[in-house]
Motif scaffolding. Structure first.
Motif, mmCIF file in Angstrom:
data_model
loop_
_atom_site.group_PDB
_atom_site.id
_atom_site.type_symbol
_atom_site.label_atom_id
_atom_site.label_comp_id
_atom_site.label_asym_id
_atom_site.label_seq_id
_atom_site.Cartn_x
_atom_site.Cartn_y
_atom_site.Cartn_z
ATOM 1 N N LYS A 1 4.209 56.324 43.771
ATOM 2 C CA LYS A 1 4.994 55.430 42.926
ATOM 3 C C LYS A 1 6.437 55.238 43.393
ATOM 4 O O LYS A 1 7.219 54.566 42.734
ATOM 5 C CB LYS A 1 4.985 55.907 41.463
ATOM 6 C CG LYS A 1 3.601 55.914 40.839
ATOM 7 C CD LYS A 1 3.677 56.290 39.360
ATOM 8 C CE LYS A 1 2.282 56.279 38.741
ATOM 9 N NZ LYS A 1 2.323 56.626 37.299
ATOM 10 N N GLU A 2 6.811 55.813 44.524
ATOM 11 C CA GLU A 2 8.159 55.616 45.044
ATOM 12 C C GLU A 2 8.216 54.338 45.885
ATOM 13 O O GLU A 2 7.310 54.071 46.671
ATOM 14 C CB GLU A 2 8.596 56.807 45.901
ATOM 15 C CG GLU A 2 8.869 58.072 45.111
ATOM 16 C CD GLU A 2 9.434 59.178 45.989
ATOM 17 O OE1 GLU A 2 10.347 59.881 45.532
ATOM 18 O OE2 GLU A 2 8.951 59.346 47.127
ATOM 19 N N PRO A 3 9.293 53.562 45.770
ATOM 20 C CA PRO A 3 9.438 52.367 46.611
ATOM 21 C C PRO A 3 9.816 52.735 48.041
ATOM 22 O O PRO A 3 10.290 53.843 48.308
ATOM 23 C CB PRO A 3 10.554 51.593 45.918
ATOM 24 C CG PRO A 3 11.374 52.645 45.243
ATOM 25 C CD PRO A 3 10.402 53.700 44.812
ATOM 26 N N ILE A 4 9.639 51.790 48.959
ATOM 27 C CA ILE A 4 9.971 52.046 50.362
ATOM 28 C C ILE A 4 11.468 52.304 50.529
ATOM 29 O O ILE A 4 11.881 53.046 51.417
ATOM 30 C CB ILE A 4 9.510 50.868 51.242
ATOM 31 C CG1 ILE A 4 7.995 50.748 51.196
ATOM 32 C CG2 ILE A 4 9.966 51.049 52.682
ATOM 33 C CD1 ILE A 4 7.428 49.645 52.067
ATOM 34 N N SER A 5 12.280 51.703 49.668
ATOM 35 C CA SER A 5 13.724 51.931 49.759
ATOM 36 C C SER A 5 14.070 53.406 49.598
ATOM 37 O O SER A 5 15.072 53.885 50.133
ATOM 38 C CB SER A 5 14.459 51.106 48.702
ATOM 39 O OG SER A 5 14.000 51.429 47.402
ATOM 40 N N GLN A 6 13.219 54.146 48.868
ATOM 41 C CA GLN A 6 13.461 55.582 48.694
ATOM 42 C C GLN A 6 13.282 56.331 50.008
ATOM 43 O O GLN A 6 14.081 57.193 50.366
ATOM 44 C CB GLN A 6 12.519 56.149 47.636
ATOM 45 C CG GLN A 6 12.664 57.656 47.408
ATOM 46 C CD GLN A 6 14.035 58.045 46.932
ATOM 47 O OE1 GLN A 6 14.508 57.511 45.925
ATOM 48 N NE2 GLN A 6 14.698 58.966 47.628
ATOM 49 N N VAL A 7 12.229 55.999 50.753
ATOM 50 C CA VAL A 7 11.993 56.699 52.013
ATOM 51 C C VAL A 7 13.042 56.309 53.055
ATOM 52 O O VAL A 7 13.394 57.117 53.925
ATOM 53 C CB VAL A 7 10.560 56.429 52.535
ATOM 54 C CG1 VAL A 7 10.440 55.108 53.260
ATOM 55 C CG2 VAL A 7 10.095 57.555 53.460
ATOM 56 N N ILE A 8 13.577 55.076 52.970
ATOM 57 C CA ILE A 8 14.666 54.694 53.876
ATOM 58 C C ILE A 8 15.894 55.545 53.591
ATOM 59 O O ILE A 8 16.573 56.025 54.507
ATOM 60 C CB ILE A 8 14.990 53.196 53.721
ATOM 61 C CG1 ILE A 8 13.771 52.350 54.077
ATOM 62 C CG2 ILE A 8 16.181 52.831 54.595
ATOM 63 C CD1 ILE A 8 13.216 52.595 55.456
ATOM 64 N N SER A 9 16.190 55.741 52.305
ATOM 65 C CA SER A 9 17.301 56.616 51.930
ATOM 66 C C SER A 9 17.061 58.045 52.404
ATOM 67 O O SER A 9 17.988 58.731 52.850
ATOM 68 C CB SER A 9 17.485 56.582 50.405
ATOM 69 O OG SER A 9 18.511 57.462 49.998
ATOM 70 N N ASP A 10 15.797 58.487 52.327
ATOM 71 C CA ASP A 10 15.460 59.840 52.795
ATOM 72 C C ASP A 10 15.649 59.976 54.298
ATOM 73 O O ASP A 10 16.102 61.017 54.791
ATOM 74 C CB ASP A 10 14.013 60.178 52.421
ATOM 75 C CG ASP A 10 13.819 60.320 50.917
ATOM 76 O OD1 ASP A 10 14.807 60.601 50.222
ATOM 77 O OD2 ASP A 10 12.676 60.143 50.454
ATOM 78 N N ILE A 11 15.328 58.933 55.052
ATOM 79 C CA ILE A 11 15.507 58.966 56.512
ATOM 80 C C ILE A 11 16.988 59.035 56.855
ATOM 81 O O ILE A 11 17.407 59.801 57.733
ATOM 82 C CB ILE A 11 14.834 57.747 57.167
ATOM 83 C CG1 ILE A 11 13.321 57.958 57.206
ATOM 84 C CG2 ILE A 11 15.371 57.513 58.572
ATOM 85 C CD1 ILE A 11 12.548 56.814 57.809
ATOM 86 N N LYS A 12 17.797 58.236 56.177
ATOM 87 C CA LYS A 12 19.240 58.284 56.421
ATOM 88 C C LYS A 12 19.792 59.681 56.124
ATOM 89 O O LYS A 12 20.617 60.217 56.878
ATOM 90 C CB LYS A 12 19.945 57.237 55.566
ATOM 91 C CG LYS A 12 19.622 55.800 55.934
ATOM 92 C CD LYS A 12 20.290 54.819 54.977
ATOM 93 C CE LYS A 12 19.933 53.377 55.310
ATOM 94 N NZ LYS A 12 20.558 52.420 54.349
ATOM 95 N N GLY A 13 19.344 60.243 55.018
ATOM 96 C CA GLY A 13 19.778 61.603 54.693
ATOM 97 C C GLY A 13 19.305 62.618 55.703
ATOM 98 O O GLY A 13 20.021 63.573 56.034
ATOM 99 N N ASP A 14 18.087 62.431 56.219
ATOM 100 C CA ASP A 14 17.547 63.353 57.213
ATOM 101 C C ASP A 14 18.354 63.309 58.497
ATOM 102 O O ASP A 14 18.591 64.346 59.135
ATOM 103 C CB ASP A 14 16.083 62.992 57.482
ATOM 104 C CG ASP A 14 15.444 63.917 58.501
ATOM 105 O OD1 ASP A 14 15.387 65.133 58.241
ATOM 106 O OD2 ASP A 14 15.015 63.432 59.564
ATOM 107 N N ILE A 15 18.804 62.131 58.898
ATOM 108 C CA ILE A 15 19.605 61.999 60.122
ATOM 109 C C ILE A 15 20.916 62.764 59.994
ATOM 110 O O ILE A 15 21.292 63.554 60.875
ATOM 111 C CB ILE A 15 19.868 60.511 60.424
ATOM 112 C CG1 ILE A 15 18.563 59.824 60.840
ATOM 113 C CG2 ILE A 15 20.934 60.351 61.510
ATOM 114 C CD1 ILE A 15 18.678 58.313 60.949
ATOM 115 N N ILE A 16 21.622 62.556 58.892
ATOM 116 C CA ILE A 16 22.908 63.229 58.707
ATOM 117 C C ILE A 16 22.707 64.729 58.510
ATOM 118 O O ILE A 16 23.451 65.557 59.073
ATOM 119 C CB ILE A 16 23.655 62.621 57.501
ATOM 120 C CG1 ILE A 16 23.937 61.136 57.756
ATOM 121 C CG2 ILE A 16 24.946 63.365 57.240
ATOM 122 C CD1 ILE A 16 24.739 60.843 58.995
#
Length: 484
Positions: free
Chosen positions: A297-312
Motif C-alpha cells: 500500500k505504499e506509493p512509489i514516491s515512498q521508495v524514492i524517498s527511501d533511496i535518497k535516504g539510503d544514499i545519504i
C-alpha cells in the motif's frame, strides 16, 4: 501514529520456535522493519537477538531476588513472578547502531523485542521504555521527526504475542506505551525491489584557521554530505524510464531501475568566502549502489524517498566507519607520483587539513550486498584490506544469520572504492595531477600569477602567428590572380 503492525509470519514463527527451544528465561533483541506514519502502519521483517557483550554476558537477564516491597507478606508467589528484567541498555543501543548501517533503504531498526514471562515484563516497563529510547537515539530514522518505535513482547507464560507503540519523549508517562493491533502474514516474499546507481562528486573547500568551523576531515565531509542531502531531496526520479508522480502505485513485484535527476544549480554555496580564505580542496567522488524495498500500500514516491535516504545514510556510515577505526590502524594511501609527500597518520579522520600542505588520498569503504531473507538483501562495507570472510563474520555476529559458504553469493556492486582526495586549491583548479607543497596562501597566489603570465605570453604568440599566416595566404592569392 502506528495503529496496526504486520509481521512476516515465516520469520516470526521461526523466531518463536528458536526461543522456545533455547530454554533461556529471557532475551532482548532488535526489530527490523519499517514504520510508515502516513499509513499509520508498522511492518516487521525479522527479530535479531542482541549478542553477548564483550564480557560474554547476555544483554538481558532476570534479577535474582528483587521483590515488590508491598507484597513481602504475601505467600504463594514465586520468585520469578516478583523478578525484574535487567537490560544492558548501552549494549543494545550499540547493537542497534551497527545493525542500522547494514540495512538498505526502507529498512530500519524500529524497536526491540523481549522474550520473558508476563509478570516480569509488566514489572519492567520503565527499563524497557528506556531501552527503546536508547535504540531510537542510536539508530534514528533518516530526516524524520517520527518519535515512535515498537516494543514486542513474546510471552511463554502464558504463550502469546503483544505489540506496543512507544512514544518517545523526555520522560515516560502513562501514554508512552500504547497497545496496537498485531498480525502475521506474508510480507517479505511480496516486496518489490528498486535499485539505483548514483554517481556523485563533491568539491569541498578547506579554509584557513578561524575562517570556518570545519577544520578536520570529518567536519568538512559531514558539512558536504549535509549540503548534498538538501540538493538530493529535490531530485526527480525516473523508474523504468517513466517519471514518477507523487501518488503513483507499483503494479509489479519484479525489480525496478531508478534514475535520479538532480536540480541544476538550485542552491548556492553553503559558505560565502573570499579567495584568500581558501587553502585547499577535498574532492570526494564515486558511485553508490542503492537499493530499497516497497511495503504493501505504499506509493512509489515512498521508495524514492527511501533511496535518497539510503544514499545519504550510506555516505555517513562510511565516514563513521573510518572515524571508528581512527584510533586503530586505518590505512591511508597516497598517489604514487610523489612518495615524499605521503602523510603517515594513524588518525586520518582527525587530520587538521588547513595545517597540512601535503596532498593526501584515502578510500572510503565500498558497499557489498549479502543475501538475507527471501529475496531481500542487507549490506556491509569493506575496507581496502578486508575480505569477504570478514563480511561473513560480521553478518553472523550482528544479524545472527546463516551466511552462505559460497562467497559468490555476496554481490560486489561497487567495484571501485570511492576516492577522497585533499590537495592544494591551485593544483585543483589547474587540473595538475602532480602534488605540490605550498607553504602559504600568498605563495600560491604568486605561483598562479606566474602561470597566468606564461599563458598570456603563449596566447599572444599564437595570435601573431595566425595573423602572419593569414597575410601570407592573401599575398599568395593575389600573385596567383595577377599571373597571365
Amino acid at each position: 501514529m502506528v495503529k496496526a503492525v504486520l509481521g512476516d509470519d515465516t520469520q516470526l514463527n521461526l523466531a518463536e520456535d528458536r526461543l522456545f527451544n533455547s530454554g533461556i528465561p529471557t532475551q532482548v533483541g532488535l526489530i527490523i522493519g519499517k514504520i510508515n506514519s502516513d499509513l499509520d502502519r508498522g511492518f516487521v521483517f525479522d527479530l535479531v537477538p542482541t549478542p553477548p557483550n564483550d564480557a560474554g554476558e547476555p544483554a538481558c537477564s532476570i534479577s535474582e531476588s528483587v521483590r515488590d516491597e508491598k507484597k513481602k507478606g504475601l505467600k504463594g508467589k514465586s520468585q520469578m513472578e516478583m523478578s525484574l528484567l535487567v537490560i544492558d541498555r548501552d549494549w543494545v543501543a550499540e547493537h542497534a547502531r551497527q545493525v542500522s548501517r547494514m540495512l538498505l533503504g526502507g529498512m530500519n531498526v524500529v524497536g526491540i523485542y523481549v522474550w520473558a514471562v508476563e509478570s516480569s515484563f509488566k514489572a519492567s516497563s520503565t527499563i524497557l521504555w528506556q531501552t527503546v529510547k536508547g535504540v531510537a537515539e542510536a539508530a534514528p530514522f533518516y530526516e524524520s521527526g517520527m518519535d515512535e518505535r515498537l516494543l514486542i513482547h513474546i510471552s511463554y507464560s502464558p504463550t502469546r504475542w503483544t505489540c506496543r507503540n512507544c512514544i518517545m519523549g523526555s520522560s515516560m508517562t502513562s501514554t508512552s506505551l500504547r497497545p496496537c493491533d498485531f498480525k502475521m502474514g506474508k510480507l517479505l516474499a511480496s516486496l518489490p525491489t528498486f535499485r539505483c546507481k548514483y554517481n556523485f562528486e563533491m568539491r569541498l573547500p578547506i579554509f584557513l584557521k578561524d575562517a570556518s568551523n570545519a577544520s578536520t576531515l570529518r567536519d568538512i565531509i559531514c558539512n558536504g554530505i549535509s549540503c548534498h542531502a538538501k540538493e538530493l531531496k529535490g531530485a526527480k526520479a525516473i523508474v523504468d524510464g517513466n517519471l514518477v508522480f507523487k501518488d503513483q502505485q507499483s503494479t509489479s513485484n519484479s525489480e525496478h531501475e531508478v534514475e535520479l535527476l538532480l536540480p541544476f544549480m538550485k542552491d548556492g554555496p553553503s559558505e560565502v568566502c573570499s579567495m584568500e580564505e581558501i587553502v585547499g580542496l577535498v574532492i570526494f567522488s564515486g558511485a553508490i549502489y542503492s537499493s530499497a524495498y516497497l511495503c504493501p500500500k505504499e506509493p512509489i514516491s515512498q521508495v524514492i524517498s527511501d533511496i535518497k535516504g539510503d544514499i545519504i545514510s550510506s555516505l555517513r556510515s562510511r565516514l563513521d566507519i573510518i572515524c571508528d577505526g581512527a584510533e586503530g590502524d586505518v590505512d591511508s594511501t597516497v598517489d604514487s607520483e610523489d612518495a615524499s609527500n605521503e602523510i603517515q597518520s594513524e588518525k586520518p579522520a582527525q587530520l587538521i587539513l588547513h595545517e597540512s600542505r601535503k596532498r593526501c588520498s584515502l578510500s572510503f569503504p565500498r558497499r557489498v550486498l549479502v543475501p538475507w531473507l527471501a529475496d531481500v538483501f542487507i549490506c556491509d562495507y569493506l575496507q581496502p584490506s578486508e575480505t569477504f570472510e570478514e563480511v561473513k563474520d560480521h553478518c553472523k555476529e550482528m544479524m545472527s544469520m546463516v551466511v552462505p559458504q559460497d562467497v559468490s553469493a555476496i554481490l560486489e556492486v561497487e567495484t571501485g572504492a570511492s576516492p577522497l582526495t585533499a590537495k592544494s586549491f591551485w593544483d585543483a583548479i589547474r587540473g595538475n595531477s602532480a602534488p605540490e607543497s605550498h607553504h602559504s596562501a600568498r605563495k600560491s597566489d604568486k605561483g598562479s600569477t606566474r602561470v597566468g603570465a606564461a599563458k598570456s605570453k603563449y596566447s599572444n604568440l599564437n595570435i601573431v602567428t595566425a595573423l602572419a599566416i593569414l597575410l601570407l595566404s592573401i599575398l599568395i592569392g593575389l600573385v596567383i590572380m595577377m599571373r597571365p
